[in-house]
Design a protein around this motif. Structure first.
Motif, PDB file in Angstrom:
ATOM      1  N   GLY A 125       8.633  -2.061 -32.784  1.00  0.00           N
ATOM      2  CA  GLY A 125       9.804  -1.253 -32.426  1.00  0.00           C
ATOM      3  C   GLY A 125      11.055  -1.775 -33.100  1.00  0.00           C
ATOM      4  N   GLY A 126      11.762  -0.853 -33.751  1.00  0.00           N
ATOM      5  CA  GLY A 126      12.978  -1.243 -34.481  1.00  0.00           C
ATOM      6  C   GLY A 126      14.231  -0.759 -33.788  1.00  0.00           C
ATOM      7  N   GLY A 127      14.224  -0.735 -32.438  1.00  0.00           N
ATOM      8  CA  GLY A 127      15.440  -0.411 -31.679  1.00  0.00           C
ATOM      9  C   GLY A 127      16.202  -1.695 -31.379  1.00  0.00           C
ATOM     10  N   ALA A 128      17.127  -1.608 -30.421  1.00  0.00           N
ATOM     11  CA  ALA A 128      17.974  -2.770 -30.116  1.00  0.00           C
ATOM     12  C   ALA A 128      17.131  -4.010 -29.830  1.00  0.00           C
ATOM     13  CB  ALA A 128      18.858  -2.442 -28.919  1.00  0.00           C
ATOM     14  N   ALA A 129      16.114  -3.873 -28.985  1.00  0.00           N
ATOM     15  CA  ALA A 129      15.316  -5.033 -28.582  1.00  0.00           C
ATOM     16  C   ALA A 129      14.527  -5.594 -29.763  1.00  0.00           C
ATOM     17  CB  ALA A 129      14.369  -4.651 -27.448  1.00  0.00           C
ATOM     18  N   GLY A 130      13.912  -4.705 -30.528  1.00  0.00           N
ATOM     19  CA  GLY A 130      13.089  -5.150 -31.650  1.00  0.00           C
ATOM     20  C   GLY A 130      13.932  -5.796 -32.744  1.00  0.00           C
ATOM     21  N   ASN A 177      20.298   6.354 -33.024  1.00  0.00           N
ATOM     22  CA  ASN A 177      19.994   7.705 -33.500  1.00  0.00           C
ATOM     23  C   ASN A 177      20.179   8.806 -32.471  1.00  0.00           C
ATOM     24  OD1 ASN A 177      18.998   6.907 -36.228  1.00  0.00           O
ATOM     25  ND2 ASN A 177      17.637   5.677 -34.948  1.00  0.00           N
ATOM     26  N   THR A 178      19.848   8.513 -31.208  1.00  0.00           N
ATOM     27  CA  THR A 178      19.886   9.603 -30.224  1.00  0.00           C
ATOM     28  C   THR A 178      20.541   9.183 -28.900  1.00  0.00           C
ATOM     29  OG1 THR A 178      17.685   8.943 -29.465  1.00  0.00           O
ATOM     30  CG2 THR A 178      17.771  10.705 -31.103  1.00  0.00           C
ATOM     31  N   GLY A 179      21.046   7.961 -28.837  1.00  0.00           N
ATOM     32  CA  GLY A 179      21.562   7.481 -27.545  1.00  0.00           C
ATOM     33  C   GLY A 179      23.033   7.128 -27.568  1.00  0.00           C
ATOM     34  N   GLY A 187       5.784   2.519 -39.876  1.00  0.00           N
ATOM     35  CA  GLY A 187       4.473   3.058 -39.510  1.00  0.00           C
ATOM     36  C   GLY A 187       4.220   2.789 -38.044  1.00  0.00           C
ATOM     37  N   ARG A 188       3.064   3.240 -37.586  1.00  0.00           N
ATOM     38  CA  ARG A 188       2.759   3.079 -36.165  1.00  0.00           C
ATOM     39  C   ARG A 188       1.966   1.798 -35.946  1.00  0.00           C
ATOM     40  NH1 ARG A 188       3.036   5.324 -31.530  1.00  0.00           N
ATOM     41  NH2 ARG A 188       1.327   5.428 -30.055  1.00  0.00           N
ATOM     42  N   ALA A 189       2.480   0.956 -35.063  1.00  0.00           N
ATOM     43  CA  ALA A 189       1.792  -0.303 -34.768  1.00  0.00           C
ATOM     44  C   ALA A 189       0.776  -0.093 -33.666  1.00  0.00           C
ATOM     45  CB  ALA A 189       2.808  -1.343 -34.320  1.00  0.00           C
ATOM     46  N   ILE A 190      -0.375  -0.730 -33.823  1.00  0.00           N
ATOM     47  CA  ILE A 190      -1.364  -0.719 -32.738  1.00  0.00           C
ATOM     48  C   ILE A 190      -1.815  -2.159 -32.514  1.00  0.00           C
ATOM     49  CG2 ILE A 190      -3.675   0.059 -32.040  1.00  0.00           C
ATOM     50  CD1 ILE A 190      -3.085   2.662 -33.443  1.00  0.00           C
ATOM     51  N   ALA A 200       8.948  -1.298 -27.547  1.00  0.00           N
ATOM     52  CA  ALA A 200       8.658   0.104 -27.894  1.00  0.00           C
ATOM     53  C   ALA A 200       9.592   1.106 -27.219  1.00  0.00           C
ATOM     54  CB  ALA A 200       7.205   0.421 -27.556  1.00  0.00           C
ATOM     55  N   GLY A 201      10.496   0.644 -26.356  1.00  0.00           N
ATOM     56  CA  GLY A 201      11.534   1.527 -25.811  1.00  0.00           C
ATOM     57  C   GLY A 201      11.049   2.523 -24.776  1.00  0.00           C
ATOM     58  N   ALA A 202      11.837   3.589 -24.630  1.00  0.00           N
ATOM     59  CA  ALA A 202      11.538   4.619 -23.632  1.00  0.00           C
ATOM     60  C   ALA A 202      11.816   5.989 -24.235  1.00  0.00           C
ATOM     61  CB  ALA A 202      12.420   4.391 -22.404  1.00  0.00           C
ATOM     62  N   THR A 224      16.463  17.592 -25.084  1.00  0.00           N
ATOM     63  CA  THR A 224      16.536  16.295 -24.412  1.00  0.00           C
ATOM     64  C   THR A 224      17.525  15.450 -25.209  1.00  0.00           C
ATOM     65  OG1 THR A 224      14.858  15.303 -25.802  1.00  0.00           O
ATOM     66  CG2 THR A 224      14.082  16.412 -23.803  1.00  0.00           C
ATOM     67  N   SER A 225      17.726  14.219 -24.742  1.00  0.00           N
ATOM     68  CA  SER A 225      18.649  13.352 -25.499  1.00  0.00           C
ATOM     69  C   SER A 225      18.129  13.121 -26.913  1.00  0.00           C
ATOM     70  CB  SER A 225      18.827  12.028 -24.762  1.00  0.00           C
ATOM     71  OG  SER A 225      17.578  11.384 -24.631  1.00  0.00           O
ATOM     72  N   GLU A 226      16.820  13.363 -27.140  1.00  0.00           N
ATOM     73  CA  GLU A 226      16.278  13.146 -28.485  1.00  0.00           C
ATOM     74  C   GLU A 226      16.528  14.323 -29.417  1.00  0.00           C
ATOM     75  OE1 GLU A 226      12.171  11.967 -28.195  1.00  0.00           O
ATOM     76  OE2 GLU A 226      12.766   9.905 -27.713  1.00  0.00           O
ATOM     77  N   PRO A 229      24.181   8.958 -15.476  1.00  0.00           N
ATOM     78  CA  PRO A 229      25.187   8.680 -16.508  1.00  0.00           C
ATOM     79  C   PRO A 229      25.076   9.594 -17.733  1.00  0.00           C
ATOM     80  CG  PRO A 229      24.274   6.646 -15.671  1.00  0.00           C
ATOM     81  CD  PRO A 229      23.477   7.742 -15.047  1.00  0.00           C
ATOM     82  N   ILE A 230      23.859   9.786 -18.258  1.00  0.00           N
ATOM     83  CA  ILE A 230      23.723  10.611 -19.475  1.00  0.00           C
ATOM     84  C   ILE A 230      24.114  12.055 -19.165  1.00  0.00           C
ATOM     85  CG2 ILE A 230      22.088  11.510 -21.188  1.00  0.00           C
ATOM     86  CD1 ILE A 230      20.567   8.870 -20.988  1.00  0.00           C
ATOM     87  N   GLY A 231      23.637  12.578 -18.026  1.00  0.00           N
ATOM     88  CA  GLY A 231      23.966  13.961 -17.636  1.00  0.00           C
ATOM     89  C   GLY A 231      25.472  14.141 -17.498  1.00  0.00           C
ATOM     90  N   GLY A 285      16.152  11.182 -16.676  1.00  0.00           N
ATOM     91  CA  GLY A 285      15.600   9.831 -16.723  1.00  0.00           C
ATOM     92  C   GLY A 285      14.714   9.631 -17.931  1.00  0.00           C
ATOM     93  N   ARG A 286      14.443   8.349 -18.207  1.00  0.00           N
ATOM     94  CA  ARG A 286      13.620   8.029 -19.376  1.00  0.00           C
ATOM     95  C   ARG A 286      12.475   7.145 -18.953  1.00  0.00           C
ATOM     96  NH1 ARG A 286      17.394   5.186 -21.642  1.00  0.00           N
ATOM     97  NH2 ARG A 286      16.406   4.815 -23.638  1.00  0.00           N
ATOM     98  N   LYS A 287      11.294   7.459 -19.513  1.00  0.00           N
ATOM     99  CA  LYS A 287      10.101   6.683 -19.119  1.00  0.00           C
ATOM    100  C   LYS A 287       9.671   5.761 -20.267  1.00  0.00           C
ATOM    101  CE  LYS A 287       6.989  10.305 -20.502  1.00  0.00           C
ATOM    102  NZ  LYS A 287       5.808  10.727 -20.833  1.00  0.00           N
ATOM    103  N   PHE A 343      19.513  -0.459 -20.964  1.00  0.00           N
ATOM    104  CA  PHE A 343      20.772  -0.541 -21.713  1.00  0.00           C
ATOM    105  C   PHE A 343      20.515  -1.263 -23.025  1.00  0.00           C
ATOM    106  CE2 PHE A 343      22.211  -1.174 -17.218  1.00  0.00           C
ATOM    107  CZ  PHE A 343      22.762   0.084 -17.047  1.00  0.00           C
ATOM    108  N   THR A 344      21.366  -0.935 -23.993  1.00  0.00           N
ATOM    109  CA  THR A 344      21.265  -1.631 -25.273  1.00  0.00           C
ATOM    110  C   THR A 344      21.592  -3.109 -25.099  1.00  0.00           C
ATOM    111  OG1 THR A 344      21.754   0.345 -26.494  1.00  0.00           O
ATOM    112  CG2 THR A 344      22.287  -1.722 -27.578  1.00  0.00           C
ATOM    113  N   HIS A 345      22.620  -3.399 -24.274  1.00  0.00           N
ATOM    114  CA  HIS A 345      23.008  -4.811 -24.162  1.00  0.00           C
ATOM    115  C   HIS A 345      21.956  -5.641 -23.425  1.00  0.00           C
ATOM    116  CE1 HIS A 345      25.181  -2.280 -21.212  1.00  0.00           C
ATOM    117  NE2 HIS A 345      24.827  -3.202 -20.320  1.00  0.00           N
TER     118      HIS A 345
END
Ligand SMILES: Cc1cc2nc3c(=O)[nH]c(=O)nc-3n(C[C@H](O)[C@H](O)[C@H](O)COP(=O)(O)OP(=O)(O)OC[C@H]3O[C@@H](n4cnc5c(N)ncnc54)[C@H](O)[C@@H]3O)c2cc1C
Length: 693
Positions: free
Chosen positions: A245-250, A278-280, A330-333, A356-358, A375-377, A396-398, A483-485, A531-533
């Motif tokens: 995952g290449g988001g904040a955590a990754g 990108n979408t948040g 690519g997709r990691a498995i 891998a995020g939500a 959706t937010s995406e 918050p997002i709504g 909400g996000r899962k 949260f990103t932080h």
């Protein structure tokens, strides 16, 4: 037969109880003078060793069966009297038999009572016991800090079979038994040979000191061996770490790993930067800013794109490749605890971080799939401003998107099932948000449950239920923000049997390690925060723990997690609010921005600062701020909370005048006034009167 079904007959239960009481009396009489017992045993041992062994054995069984404290002393005594081999043999069997008696007593006398009192809790425990009971018991037994008698009694309340209890106890207690018996035997030699500090005694004492540190590690190693058993382990690894995952955590995980010179691969299946870029956070804040400053939808879209493009290089493949990270798109498995594949290429690694995020949660509302919902995406791909936008979800997002689109010119209806917005916040915060949105033209429908999406001749509409009545809301676009899962399927968690929590995040311990200690999880996929932080914060720990464990590992502290909703007014919070502090003794200090000079000068006095302190102390339990730049103002409090600085310390800081941060001093001052000593003030008043003459 399940122990849940064992209903002891009253007569049996009474007999067991009576026997237990008798034994208690007998044992108490016996233990009144332990020195005497020890002396008698020593004398007996010298004359009749076998009888001494049998008596000591029986005494040990009775004392432990009755959960009389002091098993440690008895164990040392066994070592002193009988030596290491015989002592360990005696204690190992006597302690296990005594434990079984305590276990059975608890089961027959207390299990039904416990089941009736706490049915949900015990059902959950029993499920765990059925899955992993004996193993878990062995691991508890290995830790001497967990009291022996407590483990016996608690295990008796579960469905763990007696046989498993016996075996797990005997195996789990043996290492500690051996060390204690050896220590006892060493102590017995004191004085016999002149020198006090014999090598044997030193070894015994050292083992005793090391046991509490070593035992949990032994337990972890034991547990790890078990989970890794079925996976072939490579002899060498191509990487120290693979991050999924290449988001904040990754990104932070890879950055930290690279900063300490580890060889790391980062795998991203979609866009570098993940949700946030990108979408948040980034597009949503850019959209809010554009809407606040009167841009039209086309201009706002362009501003959003420009913002994302400006920040994207920070998270790009080029930047991370430049840092020395091997970035793969690519997709990691996860193929095994030491192997990850990306689009068919397998890479071996010592550790893996799941980041891998939500993704947005889509509720099963009839008709939803057939309507043009966003959706937010997907929201960011909308090319024309929807004339009528209905938003599902008052979190918050709504709220942020409702305000942005209303300001851009959409007729926005915000539908929330609960009776207020921002359900996690205090009532007054929800009310402030509702009135701010209403002021911007949003129709706020709380207490409305979305039931069905209808497609008629005049277009789409949402049927919501409210107080037993149907309410129909026509829309051109529906935005689902409820909400996000966490993303937890399709990349190997199932194959490896990595468990999830009740909220479907990846289950991880306090060091962010999953069932497999070399596989860690952080960010939205691990929760509990989204949260990103917090993702970035956890990621630093995850990276170091992934690289350094089992030699070293660090535990993140979540003492003061800030959260901000970026509407106007902003809502910011760290720590507890009143809704969450129900079982805590707290005091509230409330300060309104209508008192603050900077806010008055700018005619922007909406909102307040609310601080919860521990009752009778200036320790900050939580802060909620509503108002302009609430998020910026919050940081002063967050630093104080993180470093245990109370309101008195904050009062001693110099704040520039006139700024909004003066609200920190003001609220601390209010607290100080409330806690001024009446007696002290009366004395001062007398003192000044005396000085006036
Ligand atoms: C509209 C909106 C506004 C928000 N605003 C804020 C805000 O203002 N402040 C804030 O702190 N937070 C905000 N958030 C939340 C924030 O975006 C997330 O908490 C943050 O992005 C989480 O980061 P992450 O790295 O855990 O997950 P993500 O950013 O989701 O990154 C996970 C990445 O993993 C990738 N991935 C998943 N599975 C695989 C796989 N098998 N192989 C390869 N790659 C994979 C995904 O493609 C994704 O890019 C907002 C969210 C939304 C939706």
């Amino acid at each position: 037969m399940s122990a849940a079904l064992v209903k002891p007959r009253p007569a049996v239960a009474r007999a067991v109880l009576a026997a237990a009481l008798l034994l208690i009396v007998a044992a108490l009489a016996f233990t009144l003078n332990p020195g005497e017992v020890q002396r008698s045993a020593t004398t007996l041992n010298a004359q009749h060793p076998f009888a001494a062994f049998a008596v000591y054995f029986a005494f040990y069984v009775v004392a432990t069966a009755l959960s009389i404290p002091g098993a440690t002393l008895l164990t040392l005594g066994a070592g002193a009297l009988f030596g290491v081999a015989e002592g360990a043999l005696l204690v190992s069997f006597a302690a296990t038999i005594g434990a079984c008696a305590a276990f059975l007593t608890a089961r027959f006398l207390l299990r039904n009572f416990a089941l009736e009192r706490f049915p949900a809790l015990f059902t959950r425990i029993d499920e765990g016991v059925a899955r992993d009971g004996a193993f878990y018991l062995v691991s508890l037994r290995l830790v001497p800090a967990i009291p022996y008698f407590a483990v016996n009694l608690l295990a008796g309340l579960t469905t763990l079979p007696l046989r498993s209890f016996y075996l797990a106890s005997q195996i789990g207690m043996f290492p500690a038994t051996l060390i204690y018996v050896n220590a006892g035997a060493s102590l017995a030699t004191l004085g016999h040979h002149g020198a006090i500090l014999t090598p044997r005694l030193i070894t015994g004492l050292l083992l005793l000191a090391v046991l509490p540190i070593a035992a949990p590690r032994l337990r972890d190693a034991f547990s790890a061996r078990r989970v890794y058993a079925k996976w072939p382990r490579p002899r060498k690894f191509e990487r120290n770490l693979i991050v999924i995952g290449g988001g904040a955590a990754g990104l932070v995980s890879a950055y930290v790993a690279r900063a300490v010179r580890a060889k790391v691969t980062l795998i991203e299946q979609a866009r570098m930067g993940g949700d946030c870029l990108n979408t948040g956070c980034v597009p949503s804040k850019a959209l809010l800013h554009a809407a606040k400053h009167g841009l039209n939808f086309t201009e706002a879209r362009a501003a959003v794109k420009a913002t994302v493009d400006a920040i994207a290089p920070h998270d790009s493949v080029a930047r991370y490749a430049g840092l020395g990270v091997d970035v793969r798109l690519g997709r990691a498995i996860i193929e095994s605890p030491w192997c990850v594949s990306v689009d068919g290429t397998k890479i071996t690694t010592r550790a893996i971080i799941i980041a891998a995020g939500a993704e947005p949660f889509i509720p099963p509302i009839p008709g939803l799939a057939e309507c043009p919902y966003a959706t937010s995406e997907t929201l960011w791909d909308i090319e024309a401003l929807p004339a009528r936008l209905t938003l599902l979800g008052g979190g918050p997002i709504g709220c942020e998107m409702a305000q942005a689109f209303a300001r851009l010119g959409s007729a926005v209806t915000l539908v929330e099932m609960a009776d207020r917005l921002l359900l996690r916040e205090d009532d007054e915060v929800s009310a402030a948000m509702a009135s701010a949105l209403t002021r911007d033209g949003v129709t706020v429908l709380t207490g409305h449950r979305a039931a069905e999406v209808l497609h008629g001749a005049i277009g789409f509409s949402l049927r919501a239920e409210h107080g037993g009545q149907d309410v129909t809301i026509a829309f051109d676009r529906l935005l689902v923000a409820i909400g996000r899962k966490p993303r937890v399927t399709g990349y190997g968690l199932e194959t490896l049997g990595i468990p999830l929590t009740k909220t479907k995040t990846v289950e991880a311990n306090a060091w962010l390690q999953t069932l497999y200690p070399n596989i860690l999880a952080c960010g939205d996929v691990a929760g509990p925060y989204q949260f990103t932080h917090t993702a970035g914060f956890q990621a630093g720990y995850a990276a170091l723990n992934a690289l350094l464990s089992p030699f070293w590992r660090f535990k993140p502290s979540y003492r003061a997690i800030p959260a901000v909703t970026y509407t106007s007014p902003e809502i910011a919070r760290a720590g507890l609010n009143e809704r969450e502090a129900q079982n805590v003794a707290y005091e509230v200090t409330h300060y309104s921005f209508s008192e603050l000079d900077r806010a008055i000068a700018e005619a922007d006095t909406e909102g307040f600062v609310k601080v919860l302190t521990k009752k009778g102390s200036d320790k900050i339990l939580g802060v909620t701020i509503v108002g302009t730049q609430a998020g910026e103002l919050l940081t002063g409090f967050t630093i104080a909370m993180q470093h245990n600085l109370g309101l008195k310390k904050l009062l001693g800081v110099i704040y520039p005048y006139p700024t909004r941060s003066e609200a920190i001093r003001a609220v601390a001052g209010l607290w100080r006034q409330k806690h001024a000593s009446a007696r002290g003030l009366a004395l001062l008043s007398r003192f000044f009167a005396w000085r006036r003459g």
